[in-house]
Design a protein around this motif. Structure first.
Motif, short mmCIF file in Angstrom:
data_model
loop_
_atom_site.label_atom_id
_atom_site.label_comp_id
_atom_site.label_asym_id
_atom_site.label_seq_id
_atom_site.Cartn_x
_atom_site.Cartn_y
_atom_site.Cartn_z
N GLU A 54 42.26 17.66 31.05
CA GLU A 54 42.32 18.30 30.12
C GLU A 54 42.76 17.38 29.14
OE1 GLU A 54 44.52 21.93 29.40
OE2 GLU A 54 44.39 21.77 27.06
N SER A 55 43.85 16.52 29.21
CA SER A 55 44.21 15.83 28.30
C SER A 55 43.15 14.45 28.24
CB SER A 55 45.74 15.10 28.70
OG SER A 55 45.68 14.38 30.03
N TYR A 56 42.64 14.14 29.00
CA TYR A 56 41.56 13.16 29.10
C TYR A 56 40.39 13.25 28.12
CZ TYR A 56 43.43 10.76 33.33
OH TYR A 56 44.25 9.89 34.06
N VAL A 57 39.84 14.70 28.32
CA VAL A 57 38.87 15.00 27.66
C VAL A 57 39.23 15.02 26.08
CG1 VAL A 57 37.43 17.18 27.16
CG2 VAL A 57 37.80 16.37 29.32
N LYS A 58 40.39 15.68 25.74
CA LYS A 58 41.07 15.96 24.49
C LYS A 58 40.90 14.36 23.76
CE LYS A 58 44.10 19.85 24.02
NZ LYS A 58 45.51 20.25 24.21
N GLY A 59 41.45 13.64 24.84
CA GLY A 59 41.55 12.14 24.06
C GLY A 59 40.47 11.39 23.79
#
Lengths: 537, 373
Positions: free
Chosen positions: B133-138
């Motif tokens: 999730e954090s990768y995608v957001k970034g």
């Protein structure tokens, strides 16, 4: 001087020793005699200050009531606990042991001590073996090394717990020689327990243990005199008496000739006094009559090696129909290995083995003969958390005996072998003597033709042992059963028909008991006879 | 206290360890744990199976998709399928991430209107899901900002992202895992050895040499513990070399602090072993008990998998009961940050560790009795 006053040792659920009191002097060897679990070790641990106890012990004017208080006199005490080489480190050499104990005792390694060490090593016959690992020593050598490690700080109170058990007869003699030497030179008080009653005659004073208390103490002669009035030549009697092996013991006067008592006699008399009677063992006839061949078991050149160690070296042996064959030897002589091969539990490295005419090569061959073999293993392989009855039913099931018949058998055997009162006790709660007879009951449920017994008598008290041998005799006479029994008690040879003596895997004696007595008319007992052969080979 | 007795025990233990070859196992075990765990635990997610449904088909959306296509973290496919079909593919574990770019996405952005991108993530492994999730957001925010700038739109103030991972800029798993392994290994291995050194004597019966001789409790304890202590003191250096050379973990702090705190920690571990050896009589029991009470906390509360500060209630309290948390805090600091004693927390934790060691040693000294039970 050592004075023990009313010492009691309690464990979580049981009592080790009750109200023990005695006095021991300088230059005195005090023998603790009794069966396993009679309380010898508990008292020894209390005196050595390694277990909590009630009562008082005074050594050389110093009184102690707990291990903590005993700490002050531990420099004067040498304890050798029970078990072959128990205090030894198997990966340390003989020399490293002496060095370790020197430091442990805080001794100065000066010329005087070095001289003493040499002397001890010489006495123990270990001078040539100083670089050998303790793990590679024989049982007798281990015990001698343990002893000299214990002697290093010249203890004035030497406490030895069964130092001779399981040791070959020659090493036992040597151990005794060391002890006598120390007694005179160091003027030590020596307490030692032993399971061999014959050793008692070398003690200055004896304490007899039974049922967690001291039942008698005194010099050997005094003790024997006290038993004189109760001991007779074997005769028929009915009440408050017991006959075994040429003796009859009776509390009531009998119309028979008195016989010179032995130390064993004291135990029979004590049991009679306590329990009023000793149950007689009976056995009824075989239910299924079968043909038994003349030769039940035959071994030809049987050899077993474990690495470099040869456990059995070309053993020839024959077991005939209706014969009790005693397989004797010290710990590690190869007795158990031989029985394991008989049962197909260990493969043979060399030689041939025939059981009831069939060759045994693997466990599979034995499986086919399972219904004809009875086996009692060392330490009795029973289910400890099952009751006696449940154990019997379980083993009957293994032999596919119908339940109704099993019930009848259990009823009969438990009455005849005298463990009926224990039928619903757990196996682990049984006294050793009961456990031993119950194990035999398990092994004969299916009426085998041959019975293998591995050290069934070790640690069992005198009375139970007598009952046990009676049972074996009866089985032989009534069932024509052949029995192979191993034991490290040389004196038990007299109950066998024929004996085979093993020494380090080699057979050194194979003869009938009658012949052996005839060949050695001047020997006092079988210990002496076997000692002679031990020296020869 | 006699030094000769301590020395006698010490020498005897080493001879035995060497002759029985156990000494090799004692060194191989920590190295094995470090290498297996160091390579084995991967918190980073790469090549997540990603489906993008682009309903906009604009330059803006193309730019975003490009970002995903060029990232090693995603295996991206742009498909023209229905949302339901794509969701089914997540259910069948064929897809990890589904991104749906709505129609008129570009238009909305350019008119400063709100627009939502749909992101669906397979949450069956929560930690992995959070990471993805954090990768995608970034990636999304980064792409959005850059593209907006390209279009001449200023987005500063509106979007702030900070992709830089603090203290582990390289985002290397080794940096996060390997220092944490010190707390696990140096808790488990010395405890096992010191427990076995004593229980072995109980099981074999050689303990009688201690019971029946004037040897003092402290002489016995020091003789036994110094054996384990010295052995694992040398293991500290060995493990340090493996961490810095084989795993190339940076070391930014003071080696003296790292070394000192590790010695204290080894002392705690062997004291735990001593305590266990007092209450057990069989080697196998001692081994199992030691493994259970050291490995589980040593792993869970090491801070490797989850920072202690983000733990809640019970687990937070439990974490503070075991020594591993305090030690690992200092170890992570010396490896990755290097604040040393300028941070008050490091000093506080060191004091706690010393206190911990002394307490357990005192308890076991009191409980050890020179008698059978």
């Amino acid at each position: 001087m050592l004075e023990v006053k009313n010492v009691t040792v309690r464990y979580k659920n049981s009592i080790g020793i009750k109200n023990a009191s005695f006095i021991a002097d300088k230059k005195e060897i005090v023998g603790f005699i009794g069966a396993d679990g009679a309380g010898k070790s508990s008292l020894i641990h209390a005196i050595a200050g390694v277990i909590h106890f009630e009562g008082e012990i005074i050594y050389d004017g110093f009184s102690y009531h707990s291990p903590k208080e005993a700490e002050k006199i531990k420099q004067n005490i040498g304890l050798m606990p029970q078990g072959l080489g128990l205090v030894l480190y198997h990966n340390l050499t003989v020399k490293e042991h002496l060095d370790f104990f020197t430091s442990l005792r805080g001794l100065k390694n000066d010329t005087k001590l070095k001289e003493y060490k040499r002397k001890l090593l010489h006495m123990a016959g270990l001078l040539e073996f100083t670089d050998r690992l303790a793990g590679n020593l024989s049982g007798g050598m281990m015990q001698k090394l343990s002893l000299i490690c214990t002697l290093l700080h010249r203890p004035k109170l030497l406490i030895l717990d069964e130092p001779t058990t399981g040791v070959d007869p020659l090493s036992r003699l040597e151990l005794w020689d060391i002890l006598e030497n120390i007694k005179h030179e160091e003027e030590s008080t020596i307490l030692m327990s032993t399971g061999y009653i014959q050793e008692a005659s070398r003690c200055d004073k004896l304490l007899l243990f039974d049922n967690n208390s001291i039942i008698a103490d005194g010099k050997v002669d005094e003790l024997l005199t006290s038993a004189k009035d109760y001991t007779y030549e074997e005769t028929k009697c009915s009440d408050e008496c017991f006959s075994f092996n040429g003796y009859t013991y009776s509390l009531k006067p009998l119309n028979a000739k008195h016989k010179k008592p032995t130390l064993e006699s004291l135990y029979f008399i004590n049991t009679l006094k306590r329990a009023k009677s000793i149950p007689n063992i009976e056995i009824s006839d075989r239910e299924n009559i079968i043909d038994i061949p003349n030769i039940v078991m035959e071994a030809k050149g049987v050899t077993k090696k474990f690495g470099k160690f040869i456990a059995n070296d070309h053993i020839d042996m024959v077991l005939k129909r209706g014969e009790i064959l005693g397989l004797l030897g010290a710990n590690g002589a190869g007795k158990t290995t031989f029985i394991k091969m008989l049962l197909g539990l260990l493969p043979l490295d060399e030689g041939e083995l025939y059981l009831l005419g069939k060759q045994i090569k693997s466990g599979k061959d034995r499986q086919n003969l399972k219904n004809k073999i009875g086996y009692v293993s060392q330490h009795f392989a029973l289910y400890e958390d099952m009751s006696v009855r449940e154990n019997l039913i379980y083993f009957a099931n293994l032999h596919k005996i119908p339940l109704r018949e099993t019930q009848k058998k259990i009823d009969r055997l438990s009455t005849q072998l005298g463990f009926k009162n224990y039928l619903d006790s757990l196996a682990k709660e049984l006294p050793l003597g009961i456990k031993q007879r119950f194990s035999v009951a398990v092994a004969i449920l299916h009426e085998p033709v041959v019975l293998f017994l591995d050290e069934p008598t070790s640690g069992v008290d005198v009375v139970a042992r007598a009952q046990f041998w009676k049972l074996l005799r009866l089985l032989k006479e009534k069932w024509q059963i052949s029995i192979l029994i191993t034991t490290h008690y040389m004196s038990e040879a007299e109950f066998c028909d024929r004996v085979v003596l093993l020494k380090r895997g080699k057979k050194i004696v194979d003869d009938s008991v009658k012949n052996l007595s005839k060949l050695n008319p001047d020997a006092k007992n079988f210990e002496d006879i076997f000692l002679k052969y031990y020296r020869k080979f | 206290m006699k030094f000769s007795v301590i020395k006698a025990y010490f020498i005897k233990e080493y001879i035995e360890l060497y002759r029985s070859k156990v000494i090799f196992i004692l060194y191989i075990m920590p190295i094995m744990i470090m290498i297996l765990f160091g390579y084995g635990i991967k918190l980073e997610v790469t090549h997540a199976k990603t489906i993008i449904i682009d309903n906009d088909n604009s330059i803006f959306s193309q730019k975003i998709i490009e970002k995903f296509l060029h990232s090693k973290y995603f295996n991206t496919k742009v498909l023209q399928i229905s949302e339901n079909e794509a969701l089914k593919s997540i259910k069948r574990a064929k897809t990890d991430i589904l991104i749906i770019i709505p129609s008129s996405f570009e238009k909305n952005i350019l008119h400063n209107q709100k627009s939502e991108i749909g992101v669906f993530i397979d949450g069956s492994f929560p930690i992995r899901a959070i990471t993805m999730e954090s990768y995608v957001k970034g990636v999304l925010l980064d792409a959005a900002m850059k593209t907006a700038t390209m279009f001449g739109k200023k987005m500063d103030g509106l979007i702030t992202i900070n992709q830089r991972a603090l203290f582990n800029q390289a985002m290397r798993d080794e940096n996060a895992i390997v220092p944490g392994l010190f707390g696990l290994i140096l808790l488990v291995a010395p405890a096992i050895l010191s427990a076995l050194l004593i229980v072995k004597e109980k099981e074999n019966g050689t303990i009688f040499n201690f019971y029946s001789s004037p040897v003092k409790k402290d002489e016995f304890i020091i003789g036994k513990l110094s054996t384990a202590f010295l052995l694992y003191s040398s293991a500290i250096f060995l493990l340090f070399l493996i961490a810095t050379y084989i795993f190339s973990v940076p070391f930014r702090g003071s080696f003296i602090i790292f070394w000192f705190v590790s010695e204290i920690y080894v002392l705690i571990s062997i004291s735990i072993g001593l305590l266990i050896s007092i209450i057990t009589n069989r080697q196998i029991v001692a081994l199992v008990v030691t493994v259970i009470i050291t490995i589980i906390p040593g792993f869970l509360y090491s801070g490797m998998l989850m920072p202690i500060s983000s733990m809640k209630s019970e687990s937070y309290i439990e974490a503070h009961i075991f020594p591993v948390m305090y030690y690992n805090h200092i170890v992570y600091d010396t490896f990755l940050i290097g604040q040393g004693f300028s941070s008050f927390k490091n000093i506080e934790y060191l004091v706690i560790l010393i206190f911990y060691a002394l307490t357990i040693l005192t308890i076991s000294y009191t409980l050890l009795k020179k008698e059978m039970r």
